[in-house]
Design a protein around this motif. Structure first.
Motif, mmCIF file in Angstrom:
data_model
loop_
_atom_site.group_PDB
_atom_site.id
_atom_site.type_symbol
_atom_site.label_atom_id
_atom_site.label_comp_id
_atom_site.label_asym_id
_atom_site.label_seq_id
_atom_site.Cartn_x
_atom_site.Cartn_y
_atom_site.Cartn_z
ATOM 1 N N UNK A 67 1.030 -7.226 -9.792
ATOM 2 C CA UNK A 67 -0.109 -6.430 -10.270
ATOM 3 C C UNK A 67 0.015 -5.035 -9.673
ATOM 4 N N UNK A 68 0.021 -4.060 -10.550
ATOM 5 C CA UNK A 68 0.172 -2.670 -10.119
ATOM 6 C C UNK A 68 -1.123 -1.917 -10.414
ATOM 7 N N UNK A 69 -1.667 -1.306 -9.363
ATOM 8 C CA UNK A 69 -2.918 -0.543 -9.514
ATOM 9 C C UNK A 69 -2.583 0.935 -9.349
ATOM 10 N N UNK A 87 0.869 -1.195 0.000
ATOM 11 C CA UNK A 87 0.000 0.000 0.000
ATOM 12 C C UNK A 87 0.897 1.233 0.000
ATOM 13 N N UNK A 88 0.724 2.099 -0.970
ATOM 14 C CA UNK A 88 1.548 3.311 -1.055
ATOM 15 C C UNK A 88 0.707 4.555 -0.733
ATOM 16 N N UNK A 89 1.347 5.698 -0.856
ATOM 17 C CA UNK A 89 0.685 6.959 -0.511
ATOM 18 C C UNK A 89 -0.158 7.555 -1.619
ATOM 19 N N UNK A 90 -0.587 6.754 -2.585
ATOM 20 C CA UNK A 90 -1.544 7.257 -3.583
ATOM 21 C C UNK A 90 -2.934 7.244 -2.955
ATOM 22 N N UNK A 91 -3.824 8.029 -3.513
ATOM 23 C CA UNK A 91 -5.212 8.003 -3.076
ATOM 24 C C UNK A 91 -5.823 6.650 -3.471
ATOM 25 N N UNK A 92 -6.817 6.203 -2.692
ATOM 26 C CA UNK A 92 -7.505 4.962 -3.062
ATOM 27 C C UNK A 92 -7.175 3.776 -2.177
ATOM 28 N N UNK A 144 5.391 4.730 4.379
ATOM 29 C CA UNK A 144 5.067 5.690 5.438
ATOM 30 C C UNK A 144 3.908 6.595 5.021
ATOM 31 N N UNK A 145 3.954 7.099 3.780
ATOM 32 C CA UNK A 145 2.852 7.962 3.320
ATOM 33 C C UNK A 145 1.585 7.136 3.147
ATOM 34 N N UNK A 146 1.761 5.870 2.756
ATOM 35 C CA UNK A 146 0.608 4.976 2.606
ATOM 36 C C UNK A 146 -0.169 4.849 3.906
ATOM 37 N N UNK A 147 0.554 4.733 5.029
ATOM 38 C CA UNK A 147 -0.114 4.628 6.339
ATOM 39 C C UNK A 147 -0.955 5.873 6.616
ATOM 40 N N UNK A 159 0.411 -7.475 -5.070
ATOM 41 C CA UNK A 159 -0.458 -6.423 -5.609
ATOM 42 C C UNK A 159 -0.048 -5.112 -4.943
ATOM 43 N N UNK A 160 0.289 -4.109 -5.727
ATOM 44 C CA UNK A 160 0.563 -2.786 -5.162
ATOM 45 C C UNK A 160 -0.679 -1.950 -5.415
ATOM 46 N N UNK A 161 -1.413 -1.690 -4.321
ATOM 47 C CA UNK A 161 -2.721 -1.054 -4.454
ATOM 48 C C UNK A 161 -3.020 -0.160 -3.253
ATOM 49 N N UNK A 162 -3.255 1.111 -3.445
ATOM 50 C CA UNK A 162 -3.039 1.870 -4.681
ATOM 51 C C UNK A 162 -1.539 2.092 -4.869
#
Ligand SMILES: Cc1cc2nc3c(=O)[nH]c(=O)nc-3n(C[C@H](O)[C@H](O)[C@H](O)COP(=O)(O)O)c2cc1C
Length: 177
Positions: free
Chosen positions: A118-120, A10-15, A39-42, A82-85
């Motif tokens: 899988x990259x979202x 989970x990254x710091x993108x929206x979603x 860190x931003x994902x959290x 899966x990297x989402x978002x």
């Protein structure tokens, strides 16, 4: 019990709602779930969904700076990640082979071991740099699955839209209902 191991990054993108939905689907499918959140994902997940890692006790979490975690190594590799978002930052790093944190390292391992990545991605509009990074990843074997739900099933709620993407991800890892 399925014997599949799936990493969710989970990254710091929206979603982050997509990650929350995927966790529930993977739990139902009795998959062994590993999680790593940048860190931003959290922070974004807490802001958008009001949840944190502790709300998903069935996930085996590792900290993003823990390069000693099992998912940092190719031995006993997971079946899929899966990297989402997926933020443009993480997408670009993985496309360039950069492993600055555990999430990026786990993705690099999945690619080198020829497992399913899988990259979202979530960004709009997209620059040529970002499009090129997606092309590099697709050439390396990753699946680019944009968070772009269809509307032809007459969705009635945000959850319907989220479920559309969750189902597409589950199809990609052969865990569709
Ligand atoms: C509320 C919020 C929403 C964001 N949404 C996006 C987004 O949708 N896509 C994106 O690429 N970056 C987005 N960002 C920027 C990333 O969080 C930032 O580039 C960060 O460095 C990504 O780090 P990471 O890839 O390690 O998670 C957002 C940032 C914040 C604070």
């Amino acid at each position: 019990m399925s014997y599949m191991k799936v990493i969710v990054g989970i990254t710091g993108a929206s979603g982050s709602i997509y990650a929350v939905s995927l966790f529930r689907a993977l739990l139902r499918a009795e998959v062994e779930i590993y999680g790593v959140c940048s860190q931003t994902g959290k922070a974004v997940m807490q802001m958008e969904c009001g949840v944190g890692q502790a709300d998903f006790p069935f996930v085996q979490w590792s900290e993003p700076d823990d390069m000693f975690a099992s998912i940092a190594s190719g031995s006993d590799c997971a079946d899929a990640m899966v990297i989402v978002p997926c933020s443009m930052n993480t997408l670009s790093c993985v496309a360039c082979g950069i492993s600055n944190n555990l999430l990026q390292r786990a993705a690099a391992v999945i690619l080198k071991e020829s497992r399913k990545l899988i990259i979202v991605p979530r960004e709009t509009p997209l620059s040529i740099i970002q499009l090129d990074s997606m092309l590099q990843l697709a050439k390396a074997g990753a699946t680019i699955l944009p968070a772009a739900p269809g509307f032809y099933k007459q969705p009635q709620s945000i959850q319907d839209l989220v479920n559309f993407i969750t189902e597409r991800i589950m199809m990609q890892i052969n865990l569709s209902k």
